[in-house]
Design an enzyme around this catalytic site. Structure first.
Site, PDB file in Angstrom:
ATOM      1  N   SER A  68     -10.052  -0.722   7.384  1.00 55.79           N
ATOM      2  CA  SER A  68      -9.370  -0.431   6.114  1.00 55.79           C
ATOM      3  C   SER A  68      -8.631  -1.607   5.510  1.00 55.79           C
ATOM      4  O   SER A  68      -8.173  -1.524   4.370  1.00 55.79           O
ATOM      5  CB  SER A  68      -8.403   0.745   6.289  1.00 55.79           C
ATOM      6  OG  SER A  68      -9.124   1.939   6.452  1.00 55.79           O
ATOM      7  N   SER A 114      -9.424   1.827   3.375  1.00 57.89           N
ATOM      8  CA  SER A 114      -8.562   2.574   2.487  1.00 57.89           C
ATOM      9  C   SER A 114      -7.583   1.712   1.695  1.00 57.89           C
ATOM     10  O   SER A 114      -6.974   2.193   0.745  1.00 57.89           O
ATOM     11  CB  SER A 114      -7.759   3.598   3.303  1.00 57.89           C
ATOM     12  OG  SER A 114      -6.863   2.958   4.190  1.00 57.89           O
ATOM     13  N   LYS A 143       0.846  -1.176   0.000  1.00 63.24           N
ATOM     14  CA  LYS A 143       0.000   0.000   0.000  1.00 63.24           C
ATOM     15  C   LYS A 143       0.888   1.235   0.000  1.00 63.24           C
ATOM     16  O   LYS A 143       1.912   1.281   0.707  1.00 63.24           O
ATOM     17  CB  LYS A 143      -0.901  -0.024   1.233  1.00 63.24           C
ATOM     18  CG  LYS A 143      -1.913   1.099   1.331  1.00 63.24           C
ATOM     19  CD  LYS A 143      -2.792   0.874   2.570  1.00 63.24           C
ATOM     20  CE  LYS A 143      -3.812   1.968   2.773  1.00 63.24           C
ATOM     21  NZ  LYS A 143      -4.650   1.712   3.975  1.00 63.24           N
TER      22      LYS A 143
END
Length: 534
Positions: free
Chosen positions: A217, A193, A112
């Site tokens: 997330s 996210s 990420k």
């Protein structure tokens, strides 16, 4: 941003070694679609596929599916092709010499893009304010992955600033990476996210990815995209050199096709980090998570069924409830005893407000600490600097504002009475009076619930269409482990099953999810259709 070229089979074979050490023939192009890391490892060990070629096949697949074709926008950037080729060759030579480093040796992994990795790629958190944030630092978890032989393939898109900028945001959108699409239906949201990490794994752009979670997330994107996602106990995995929100709740974790792969990643990334005081107990608490897996892990276990939270994300949907009931029946067939819980919210009044106060206060403080550590002299140094940058750059605020940022900037420090009171209250309500109470009162070993409802249609104008968190909040605020495993699909849109346990029960939670996964096999492959409707 590193651009991806379409390599093609001929170019890939030209890069590969002339012959396979096993067959004395040119190595075949690896088949990677739907392949988990354990399968790839077995093929590498047998000599059927070549480490460096495998990474380049994924690179080519990213070009074909992420940059072209369905154009998922799940990957922000990839490591240079030459670097991937050299790393793959080095790891291949190590394997031939009998020096394979473990189950991740030669396996490509995506990070990420709020996680730093040494090399030419910036760590942007999806924001143009950090588009030049090349730190040349490995986050400790990335160093652990490299030491285990994993190949860092690139960075994934995310909800900008991990979805903490605005209350009206669209999950999966960032100014740097655009809007991540759900590979099961391209008009549907990928949740946030860690949207890019989840969509990338679902689409086989890499067999493994790392996401981060503050509240939901990892688990929501994993559930919505139909993969496995594991949020470990806070303090089991280092957060150093990861763009922060909250030191009380932030953690990184694996996003994979299988529970076994998640356990293998956890066995590598878990451990203490002197720079992160929260991980002081990690070395003593970590385990061989793969060795702890068993198809019989649910036998004799008592499972608390959080029936009253099913409607939080899905409303009164009979189709989702039917999937949940089928999963419960499956677990019962594996030897578990089910205990219905109708009062999982009891005593939680005020938890949401307390959590929000914590996130606002820690966002301001933790962001200043992180930004202040950046080597780039032109980097923003505070949340106030980021707010000012956004106001000066219309592309940042095109779709939604920064109301949460601006509210956080008004907060006091970590010694403020409001923050201290909120911290004490939230930890107590989510932990001792939340999950711990449910486990003890109902005499159960773990809790289960529905992770998510069907993915909603992405809407950049109006923002997200999901309701308030259901199963994610208690383990997020308490810092306890939370695993989601595919439970099936509604109209082809995946639904996840959540497993939640006490602090440091990570091995037991992974084992429980593994037992269910092995019996159910509910993961569905993405179809890349334009929408759910014909």
């Amino acid at each position: 941003m590193q651009k991806i070229s379409l390599l093609g089979a001929a170019a890939l074979l030209a890069i590969a070694p002339a012959t396979s050490p096993v067959t004395a023939m040119p190595p075949p192009l690896p088949e990677v679609e739907g392949r988990d890391a354990a399968t790839l490892r077995a093929e590498m060990e047998s000599g059927r596929i070549y480490e460096g070629l495998t990474a380049l096949v994924y690179l080519d697949r990213i070009g074909r599916i992420d940059d072209h074709g369905p154009k998922l926008d799940a990957v922000i950037a990839t490591m240079p092709q030459a670097d991937l080729n050299a790393e793959g060759k080095r790891l291949h030579d190590e394997r031939i010499a009998g020096k394979a480093r473990g189950p991740l040796h030669g396996i490509p992994i995506l990070l990420k893009d709020n996680i730093e990795a040494a090399g030419p790629l910036p760590t942007t958190a999806g924001s143009l304010a950090l588009k030049d944030n090349v730190t040349n630092r490995d986050a400790p978890i990335v160093a652990r992955l490299r030491d285990a032989g994993a190949i860092i393939l690139g960075k994934t898109n995310l909800s900008e600033w991990a979805n903490i900028r605005s209350d009206n945001s669209t999950s999966g959108w960032s100014a740097v990476g655009g809007l991540t699409k759900n590979p099961h239906a391209l008009d549907r949201n990928s949740c946030g996210s860690s949207s890019g990490s989840a969509a990338a794994v679902a689409a086989s752009l890499a067999p493994l990815a790392i996401g981060t979670e503050t509240d939901g997330s990892i688990t929501c994107p994993a559930g919505v995209n139909g993969i496995v996602g594991f949020k470990p106990s806070v303090g089991l995995v280092s957060r150093t050199h990861i763009v922060p929100i909250s030191h009380s709740q932030d953690t990184a974790g694996p996003m994979t096709l299988t529970v076994r792969d998640a356990a293998a990643v956890m066995s590598v990334i878990a451990g203490s980090d002197p720079a992160d005081p929260a991980t002081a107990e990690a070395d003593a608490r970590k385990a061989d998570y793969v060795a702890a897996l068993s198809p019989d892990a649910l036998k004799g276990k008592r499972i608390g069924v959080m029936r009253d939270r099913v409607g939080d994300r899905v409303g009164d949907r009979a189709d989702v409830t039917a999937l949940f009931d089928a999963a419960l029946k499956q677990m019962e067939g594996l030897g578990a005893t089910l205990v219905e819980i109708a009062d999982s919210r009891k005593g939680n009044e005020g938890l949401g407000a307390a959590e929000f106060e914590i996130l606002l206060t820690e966002l301001k403080a933790d962001m200043a600490t992180y930004l202040g550590s950046l080597p780039n002299a032109n980097a923003p140094r505070s949340l106030a600097d980021v707010i000012a940058f956004n106001k000066a750059n219309p592309d940042e605020l095109k779709w939604f504002g920064q109301d949460i940022f601006e509210l956080a900037e008004t907060k006091g420090g970590l010694d403020s009475p409001a923050y201290r009171a909120a911290r004490e209250k939230a930890v107590r309500l989510a932990g001792p009076e939340g999950i711990d109470r449910l486990l003890k009162t109902h005499d159960v070993d773990l809790l289960v619930g529905v992770t998510n409802g069907p993915a909603w249609v992405s809407d950049l104008v109006n923002g997200d269409g999901y309701t308030s968190p259901g199963t994610s909040q208690l383990p997020a605020v308490a810092g306890y482990p939370h695993l989601t495993v595919p439970m099936g699909a509604v109209e082809g849109l995946p639904i996840g099953l959540s497993f939640i346990g006490a602090k440091w029960s990570d091995a037991a939670i992974l084992a429980a999810g593994y037992a269910y996964e092995q019996a159910s096999r509910k993961r569905v492959a993405p179809t890349y259709r334009a929408s759910v409707t014909p």
